[in-house]
Design an enzyme around this catalytic site. Structure first.
Site, mmCIF file in Angstrom:
data_model
loop_
_atom_site.group_PDB
_atom_site.id
_atom_site.type_symbol
_atom_site.label_atom_id
_atom_site.label_comp_id
_atom_site.label_asym_id
_atom_site.label_seq_id
_atom_site.Cartn_x
_atom_site.Cartn_y
_atom_site.Cartn_z
ATOM 1 N N LYS A 117 -48.602 -13.399 58.237
ATOM 2 C CA LYS A 117 -49.403 -12.936 57.106
ATOM 3 C C LYS A 117 -48.474 -12.640 55.929
ATOM 4 C CE LYS A 117 -52.968 -9.442 56.031
ATOM 5 N NZ LYS A 117 -53.714 -8.259 56.539
ATOM 6 N N SER A 138 -58.877 -8.786 56.101
ATOM 7 C CA SER A 138 -58.048 -9.444 55.130
ATOM 8 C C SER A 138 -57.138 -10.532 55.688
ATOM 9 C CB SER A 138 -57.173 -8.404 54.428
ATOM 10 O OG SER A 138 -56.257 -7.818 55.337
ATOM 11 N N SER A 188 -58.947 -5.531 59.598
ATOM 12 C CA SER A 188 -58.444 -6.819 59.103
ATOM 13 C C SER A 188 -57.856 -7.761 60.128
ATOM 14 C CB SER A 188 -57.393 -6.578 58.037
ATOM 15 O OG SER A 188 -58.028 -6.372 56.814
HETATM 16 N N1 GLN Z 1 -62.015 -4.605 54.849
HETATM 17 C C1 GLN Z 1 -61.332 -3.343 54.850
HETATM 18 C C2 GLN Z 1 -60.887 -3.013 53.446
HETATM 19 O O1 GLN Z 1 -61.203 -3.742 52.585
HETATM 20 C C3 GLN Z 1 -60.172 -3.366 55.780
HETATM 21 C C4 GLN Z 1 -59.040 -4.146 55.288
HETATM 22 C C5 GLN Z 1 -57.867 -4.091 56.192
HETATM 23 O O2 GLN Z 1 -57.991 -3.746 57.371
HETATM 24 N N2 GLN Z 1 -56.702 -4.380 55.632
HETATM 25 O O3 GLN Z 1 -60.237 -2.050 53.218
#
Ligand code: GLN
Length: 490
Positions: A78, A158, A182
């Site tokens: 990532k 994400s 995410s």
């Molecule tokens: N979708 C969640 C957010 O927007 C979690 C994102 C994540 O786990 N990095 O914060």
């Protein structure tokens, strides 16, 4: 004939050990897939030369009889993990062109175990999002499509690029980070396994920070055993991260190879039955409980009474921490600089041009909830709720050993379907965020397909630092569910 890109991490490891193939051959086969499926936009930076050099070095090590846990296994990283000499963007314009002079601890551990990097994957900007659509480098396409419908679907977020890359067989495994879901939510959307370890299991050093008290690196793979193997290589105490747990790394892969769950108590949290969940997911959840029961486990109903406060509390804590962490992008030390007539205007110009809309929204919410006069009303309250959520889990774990829940309230959706209002998007994480707030490990296992032919995942949540029990249950669920579907054309 099965090709090298059909094989799992474990199978590739066995083929490499038997000298049936070489790391260079394995890397080339996967790099070819990167070429073929570039339209998915799963990668921000591809590193084919580096992959070939690392693979050749891996073959040389193996020839000397010196093979690590992931010797010769190609992985995607990532683009939130700093990689020495390789651009690291966090999918933000503000970090475009940033080339770290150091390597994150997790990736260092992976390379030490013999893994080979093929590139850096796309994500929501600074890991803020659930669809990958907030990336400065464009959205990622999910390799899965609805039956008879050619619309592009999101891979979740994400860590959407990392999930899509594994689902499209561009790599057998990848890394993600999970702040509120995410890793688990994109794994569910892409029909693969995604594991968020206990907070503190993997070092955050060298991972671009979003919300430091929640961020946790973890793996994606196509099987539970592979995810365990990757975690084993990634995890470990790191003196450079003061929140990293000083614990030895257990043999996670061994736990995943023993799906013996006789007598294991599986908690079914009552409060996870909420409006807005697709009926098919409700049904799959019940089937999952039945499958575990048939494998010898004992389902028990438990209560996590503060569940409904987890999402609102998260959307105070995470933006608060993000507003503080992202203050460092000021045009002075990192990435983008947009000049202005004085220092203050240079800051404004740089941050205004460098951050996307969702990131700006979060910084504004974060600074608001931390400001004098509002701190007690919002931030402090959210922290108190966080303690209550953790207490709920502790009490539930007096009655059970793992929890079983859906991973996400829906299957993958089309790009644009949930973009009308940010709160709809935030609801995607309602099942993953509570465990994040409590720092607990969670894993999403692909368990079935919906009527449109899209994959659905179920989540298992474990006690803190008891990933092994969670992995045993996950392996049992995987075995019972027998999910073998693949995205058509991949
Ligand atoms: N979708 C969640 C957010 O927007 C979690 C994102 C994540 O786990 N990095 O914060």
């Amino acid at each position: 004939m099965t090709s090298l890109t059909d094989l799992t991490v474990t199978q590739l490891g066995a083929a490499l050990a038997k000298k049936e193939t070489s790391a260079v051959e394995v890397a080339d086969a996967h790099l070819k897939k990167l070429d073929e499926h570039r339209a998915l936009n799963a990668f921000i930076t591809e590193t084919p030369e580096k992959a070939r050099t690392m693979a050749a070095a891996s073959d040389a090590r193996r020839a000397k009889g010196d093979a690590g846990l992931l010797e010769g296994i190609p992985l995607a990283i990532k683009d939130l993990f700093c990689t020495e000499g390789v651009q690291t963007t966090a999918a933000s314009h503000i970090l475009e062109g940033f080339v770290p002079q150091y390597e994150s601890t997790v990736t260092t551990n992976l390379w030490k175990s013999g893994a080979v990097m093929v590139g850096k994957t796309n994500l929501d900007e600074f890991a803020m999002g659930s669809s990958n659509m907030t990336s400065h480098f464009g959205g990622v396409e999910n390799p899965w499509k609805r039956k008879g419908d050619n619309r592009k679907l999101v891979p979740g977020g994400s860590s959407g690029g990392s999930a899509a890359a594994v689902a499209a067989h561009m790599v057998p495994g990848s890394t993600g980070t999970d702040t509120g879901g995410s890793i688990r939510q994109p794994a569910s959307f892409c029909g693969i396994v995604g594991l968020k370890p206990t907070y503190g299991r993997c070092s955050r050093w060298g991972v671009v920070a979003f919300a430091s008290s929640l961020d946790q690196p973890g793996p994606f793979a196509r099987t539970v055993e592979d995810s365990a193997l990757l975690l084993q290589a990634m995890a470990g105490h790191d003196p450079k991260d003061s929140t990293s747990a000083p614990l030895a790394v257990p043999d996670f892969a061994a736990a995943a190879r023993t799906p013996d769950i006789k007598g294991l108590k599986v908690g079914i949290p009552r409060e996870y039955r909420v409006d807005g969940t697709s009926p098919e997911i409700e049904a799959l959840w019940s089937r999952g409980a039945e499958m575990l029961k048939a494998a010898g486990a004992v389902p028990v109903e438990v209560s996590l009474p503060h569940t409904k406060y987890a999402l609102p509390a998260y959307y105070i804590v995470a933006p608060a921490e993000c507003s503080s962490n992202l203050a460092r992008y000021d045009g002075v030390r990192f990435g983008l600089r947009v000049p202005g007539k004085d220092l203050a205007e240079m800051y404004q110009n740089t941050r205004g041009a460098g951050f996307g809309k969702e990131v700006r929204r979060r910084i504004m919410i974060g600074t608001y909830v931390l400001s004098a006069g509002y701190y007690d009303a919002y931030y402090k309250k959210a922290q108190q709720i966080r303690s209550l959520i953790a207490r709920d889990f502790n009490q539930a774990f007096e009655k059970c050993d793992v929890l079983l829940t859906p991973t996400a309230p829906t299957a993958a959706f089309a790009a644009g379907e949930k973009m009308d209002d940010p709160v709809t998007m935030y609801l995607n994480d309602m099942f993953t965020i509570p465990a994040s707030m409590a720092g607990l490990p969670g894993i999403s296992v692909p368990a079935g397909l919906d009527k449109d032919g899209l994959p659905l995942g179920l989540q298992l949540i474990g006690r803190a630092f008891d990933e092994e029990t969670m992995l045993r249950a996950a392996a049992a669920l995987e075995k019972a569910a027998g999910f073998t579907a693949r995205a058509a054309g991949y």
